[in-house]
Every structure is written in C-alpha cells, then in structure tokens.
Design a protein around this motif. Sequence first.
Motif, PDB file in Angstrom:
ATOM      1  N   GLN A  82       0.825  -1.207   0.000  1.00  0.00           N
ATOM      2  CA  GLN A  82       0.000   0.000   0.000  1.00  0.00           C
ATOM      3  C   GLN A  82       0.862   1.261   0.000  1.00  0.00           C
ATOM      4  OE1 GLN A  82      -2.635  -0.467   3.354  1.00  0.00           O
ATOM      5  NE2 GLN A  82      -3.821  -2.071   2.352  1.00  0.00           N
ATOM      6  N   LEU A  83       1.947   1.256   0.773  1.00  0.00           N
ATOM      7  CA  LEU A  83       2.832   2.418   0.832  1.00  0.00           C
ATOM      8  C   LEU A  83       3.527   2.646  -0.507  1.00  0.00           C
ATOM      9  CD1 LEU A  83       4.096   4.695   2.478  1.00  0.00           C
ATOM     10  CD2 LEU A  83       5.858   3.062   3.202  1.00  0.00           C
ATOM     11  N   VAL A  84       4.045   1.599  -1.116  1.00  0.00           N
ATOM     12  CA  VAL A  84       4.708   1.725  -2.420  1.00  0.00           C
ATOM     13  C   VAL A  84       3.719   2.226  -3.473  1.00  0.00           C
ATOM     14  CG1 VAL A  84       5.780   0.392  -4.293  1.00  0.00           C
ATOM     15  CG2 VAL A  84       6.534   0.060  -1.935  1.00  0.00           C
ATOM     16  N   SER A  85       2.496   1.728  -3.423  1.00  0.00           N
ATOM     17  CA  SER A  85       1.463   2.180  -4.356  1.00  0.00           C
ATOM     18  C   SER A  85       1.185   3.676  -4.184  1.00  0.00           C
ATOM     19  CB  SER A  85       0.187   1.367  -4.131  1.00  0.00           C
ATOM     20  OG  SER A  85      -0.848   1.848  -4.921  1.00  0.00           O
ATOM     21  N   LYS A  86       1.108   4.131  -2.946  1.00  0.00           N
ATOM     22  CA  LYS A  86       0.884   5.561  -2.694  1.00  0.00           C
ATOM     23  C   LYS A  86       2.069   6.386  -3.186  1.00  0.00           C
ATOM     24  CE  LYS A  86      -2.463   6.039   0.957  1.00  0.00           C
ATOM     25  NZ  LYS A  86      -3.360   7.003   0.368  1.00  0.00           N
ATOM     26  N   MET A  87       3.286   5.897  -2.952  1.00  0.00           N
ATOM     27  CA  MET A  87       4.471   6.631  -3.390  1.00  0.00           C
ATOM     28  C   MET A  87       4.533   6.724  -4.907  1.00  0.00           C
ATOM     29  SD  MET A  87       7.338   5.180  -0.750  1.00  0.00           S
ATOM     30  CE  MET A  87       8.680   6.182  -1.387  1.00  0.00           C
ATOM     31  N   ASN A  88       4.248   5.621  -5.582  1.00  0.00           N
ATOM     32  CA  ASN A  88       4.288   5.622  -7.049  1.00  0.00           C
ATOM     33  C   ASN A  88       3.144   6.415  -7.656  1.00  0.00           C
ATOM     34  OD1 ASN A  88       6.640   4.116  -7.348  1.00  0.00           O
ATOM     35  ND2 ASN A  88       5.545   2.172  -7.259  1.00  0.00           N
ATOM     36  N   TYR A 117      -0.277   8.327   4.948  1.00  0.00           N
ATOM     37  CA  TYR A 117      -0.593   6.912   5.086  1.00  0.00           C
ATOM     38  C   TYR A 117      -0.415   6.526   6.545  1.00  0.00           C
ATOM     39  CZ  TYR A 117      -0.429   1.868   4.524  1.00  0.00           C
ATOM     40  OH  TYR A 117      -0.679   0.523   4.648  1.00  0.00           O
ATOM     41  N   MET A 118      -1.416   5.846   7.090  1.00  0.00           N
ATOM     42  CA  MET A 118      -1.376   5.403   8.485  1.00  0.00           C
ATOM     43  C   MET A 118      -0.860   3.962   8.530  1.00  0.00           C
ATOM     44  SD  MET A 118      -1.995   6.141  11.687  1.00  0.00           S
ATOM     45  CE  MET A 118      -3.181   7.455  11.778  1.00  0.00           C
ATOM     46  N   ILE A 119       0.262   3.772   9.205  1.00  0.00           N
ATOM     47  CA  ILE A 119       0.816   2.431   9.387  1.00  0.00           C
ATOM     48  C   ILE A 119       0.336   1.907  10.739  1.00  0.00           C
ATOM     49  CG2 ILE A 119       2.907   1.049   9.656  1.00  0.00           C
ATOM     50  CD1 ILE A 119       4.327   2.966   7.822  1.00  0.00           C
ATOM     51  N   THR A 120      -0.335   0.773  10.708  1.00  0.00           N
ATOM     52  CA  THR A 120      -0.848   0.172  11.940  1.00  0.00           C
ATOM     53  C   THR A 120      -0.154  -1.144  12.278  1.00  0.00           C
ATOM     54  OG1 THR A 120      -2.619  -0.918  10.712  1.00  0.00           O
ATOM     55  CG2 THR A 120      -3.115   1.234  11.683  1.00  0.00           C
ATOM     56  N   ALA A 121       0.556  -1.714  11.332  1.00  0.00           N
ATOM     57  CA  ALA A 121       1.239  -2.991  11.574  1.00  0.00           C
ATOM     58  C   ALA A 121       2.292  -3.173  10.490  1.00  0.00           C
ATOM     59  CB  ALA A 121       0.246  -4.144  11.523  1.00  0.00           C
ATOM     60  N   PRO A 122       3.289  -3.929  10.714  1.00  0.00           N
ATOM     61  CA  PRO A 122       3.677  -4.756  11.854  1.00  0.00           C
ATOM     62  C   PRO A 122       4.524  -3.959  12.832  1.00  0.00           C
ATOM     63  CG  PRO A 122       5.151  -5.200  10.052  1.00  0.00           C
ATOM     64  CD  PRO A 122       4.166  -4.163   9.568  1.00  0.00           C
ATOM     65  N   LYS A 123       4.336  -4.225  14.074  1.00  0.00           N
ATOM     66  CA  LYS A 123       5.044  -3.527  15.132  1.00  0.00           C
ATOM     67  C   LYS A 123       6.477  -4.041  15.216  1.00  0.00           C
ATOM     68  CE  LYS A 123       4.018  -1.689  19.584  1.00  0.00           C
ATOM     69  NZ  LYS A 123       2.894  -1.353  20.383  1.00  0.00           N
ATOM     70  N   SER A 124       7.394  -3.129  15.510  1.00  0.00           N
ATOM     71  CA  SER A 124       8.827  -3.424  15.708  1.00  0.00           C
ATOM     72  C   SER A 124       9.543  -3.822  14.424  1.00  0.00           C
ATOM     73  CB  SER A 124       9.030  -4.484  16.791  1.00  0.00           C
ATOM     74  OG  SER A 124       8.529  -4.011  18.015  1.00  0.00           O
ATOM     75  N   TRP A 125       9.023  -3.445  13.290  1.00  0.00           N
ATOM     76  CA  TRP A 125       9.743  -3.611  12.035  1.00  0.00           C
ATOM     77  C   TRP A 125      10.375  -2.266  11.703  1.00  0.00           C
ATOM     78  CZ3 TRP A 125       8.815  -7.528   7.825  1.00  0.00           C
ATOM     79  CH2 TRP A 125       8.399  -8.752   8.360  1.00  0.00           C
ATOM     80  N   VAL A 126      11.115  -2.212  10.606  1.00  0.00           N
ATOM     81  CA  VAL A 126      11.805  -0.990  10.214  1.00  0.00           C
ATOM     82  C   VAL A 126      11.540  -0.719   8.735  1.00  0.00           C
ATOM     83  CG1 VAL A 126      14.072   0.092   9.958  1.00  0.00           C
ATOM     84  CG2 VAL A 126      13.605  -1.347  11.925  1.00  0.00           C
ATOM     85  N   LEU A 127      11.297   0.537   8.430  1.00  0.00           N
ATOM     86  CA  LEU A 127      11.147   0.998   7.053  1.00  0.00           C
ATOM     87  C   LEU A 127      12.425   1.752   6.734  1.00  0.00           C
ATOM     88  CD1 LEU A 127       8.862   1.049   4.926  1.00  0.00           C
ATOM     89  CD2 LEU A 127       8.227   3.268   5.823  1.00  0.00           C
ATOM     90  N   MET A 128      13.135   1.360   5.684  1.00  0.00           N
ATOM     91  CA  MET A 128      14.389   2.015   5.342  1.00  0.00           C
ATOM     92  C   MET A 128      14.513   2.188   3.838  1.00  0.00           C
ATOM     93  SD  MET A 128      16.875  -1.123   6.439  1.00  0.00           S
ATOM     94  CE  MET A 128      18.272  -1.067   5.349  1.00  0.00           C
ATOM     95  N   LEU A 184       1.253   4.889  13.290  1.00  0.00           N
ATOM     96  CA  LEU A 184       2.158   5.957  12.887  1.00  0.00           C
ATOM     97  C   LEU A 184       1.692   6.514  11.548  1.00  0.00           C
ATOM     98  CD1 LEU A 184       4.947   7.392  13.359  1.00  0.00           C
ATOM     99  CD2 LEU A 184       5.922   5.586  11.952  1.00  0.00           C
ATOM    100  N   ARG A 185       1.525   7.829  11.476  1.00  0.00           N
ATOM    101  CA  ARG A 185       1.116   8.460  10.219  1.00  0.00           C
ATOM    102  C   ARG A 185       2.360   8.933   9.477  1.00  0.00           C
ATOM    103  NH1 ARG A 185      -3.235   9.617   7.739  1.00  0.00           N
ATOM    104  NH2 ARG A 185      -4.581   9.303   9.530  1.00  0.00           N
ATOM    105  N   LEU A 186       2.468   8.520   8.218  1.00  0.00           N
ATOM    106  CA  LEU A 186       3.545   8.964   7.332  1.00  0.00           C
ATOM    107  C   LEU A 186       2.990  10.026   6.384  1.00  0.00           C
ATOM    108  CD1 LEU A 186       5.417   5.734   6.204  1.00  0.00           C
ATOM    109  CD2 LEU A 186       6.162   7.440   7.829  1.00  0.00           C
ATOM    110  N   TYR A 187       3.758  11.078   6.208  1.00  0.00           N
ATOM    111  CA  TYR A 187       3.369  12.139   5.273  1.00  0.00           C
ATOM    112  C   TYR A 187       4.269  12.051   4.049  1.00  0.00           C
ATOM    113  CZ  TYR A 187       0.815  13.824   9.287  1.00  0.00           C
ATOM    114  OH  TYR A 187      -0.044  13.921  10.355  1.00  0.00           O
TER     115      TYR A 187
END
Length: 170
Positions: free
Chosen positions: A60-66, A76-87, A153-156
């Motif tokens: 969903q995030l990649v789709s929004k970015m593209n 975009y509101m991230i609700t899961a997975p907890k304790s992962w990392v986006l890099m 967590l909300r990502l802008y």
Amino acid sequence: MEMRKLKLKNKKAEGLLESETLRVIIALLCILLLVVLAYKLYGLFTKKTAVEQAKETFDQLVSKMNGLNEGGNDSYMITAPKSWVLMSNEEKICICSFENQGADFFRYENKQEAFRVCSVNGFCSQIKNNIGQFDSCGFGSFANCIDLKDLPLRLYLNKKGGVVSLRTKV
C-alpha cells in the motif's frame, strides 16, 4: 431399625451429592477449556502474521508513493507490523524485521549489508521516483529509516521534482 435405615439413606445421599458435584465441576472445567481452545483456534485463522501485515503495509505504501503527482501530498497510516523498520536509499525502499538476526540492524555500518539482510527478512521494492528526505531512526549511519515500534504511525508523503519525501511529522 428405622433409625438405621434413615442413617444409611443419608450416607447414600451424601455420597451421591459429592459425586454429582465433582462431575459438574469437571464438566464446567472441560467446557471452559473448549471455549479457550476455540478462541485460540479462531485467532489463528483471523489474525494475520507479521509477515502478511508487513507485505500488505508495504504494498500500500509503495502504491501511494508511485501514485503521487508532481507537487502532490498524501499521508498513510501504518498500523502494523510492530517493531519492524522501514528504510530506503535513493531508489529502493524496504520494510523488514531484524529479530531473526539476534541484533538490531543498526550494527551494520555498511548499508549494502543492511539492505541484503533486509531483503532476506522483509520486502524491498524499486520506486519509480527517487526517494528524498526520509526521517531518521537516530542510530548509527542510517539517515533514511523509520522505526515502526510506536504504532499507529502516520507517514506524510510529498513529491517535488520527481523526489518523494517521507516524514512522520508535517
């Protein structure tokens, strides 16, 4: 003689009452156990695993970015997975867990090694736009990472000049 019969009847009634009480208690415990097992089994089929949650969030995030238009903003509101990392680096974004490694990924001074480990433990994708400013986890040499420990967590997202920026604050 009547007194003896009456005493025998009372002893039989007491024994009968004790055994019935025991049977009722055992039956209630069995029913409670079945309810707990049914709830656990239901949870196995309805809850998504962390990997499935990560894949769905990532797609969903990649789709929004593209899909961002030039000069466009989105969130975009991230609700899961907890304790992962986006890099990310300039053209690739990843979501991953370093729990199987036994240490957090910030110990990797080499970003190439971190992305290699991340691609094994998560999902990576090339983005059709370049990735620009990205919040920092505040650890080591990683400037472009977001720790997903405090969810939701909300990502802008913001796109300017063909570069997509991701931030946790406006």
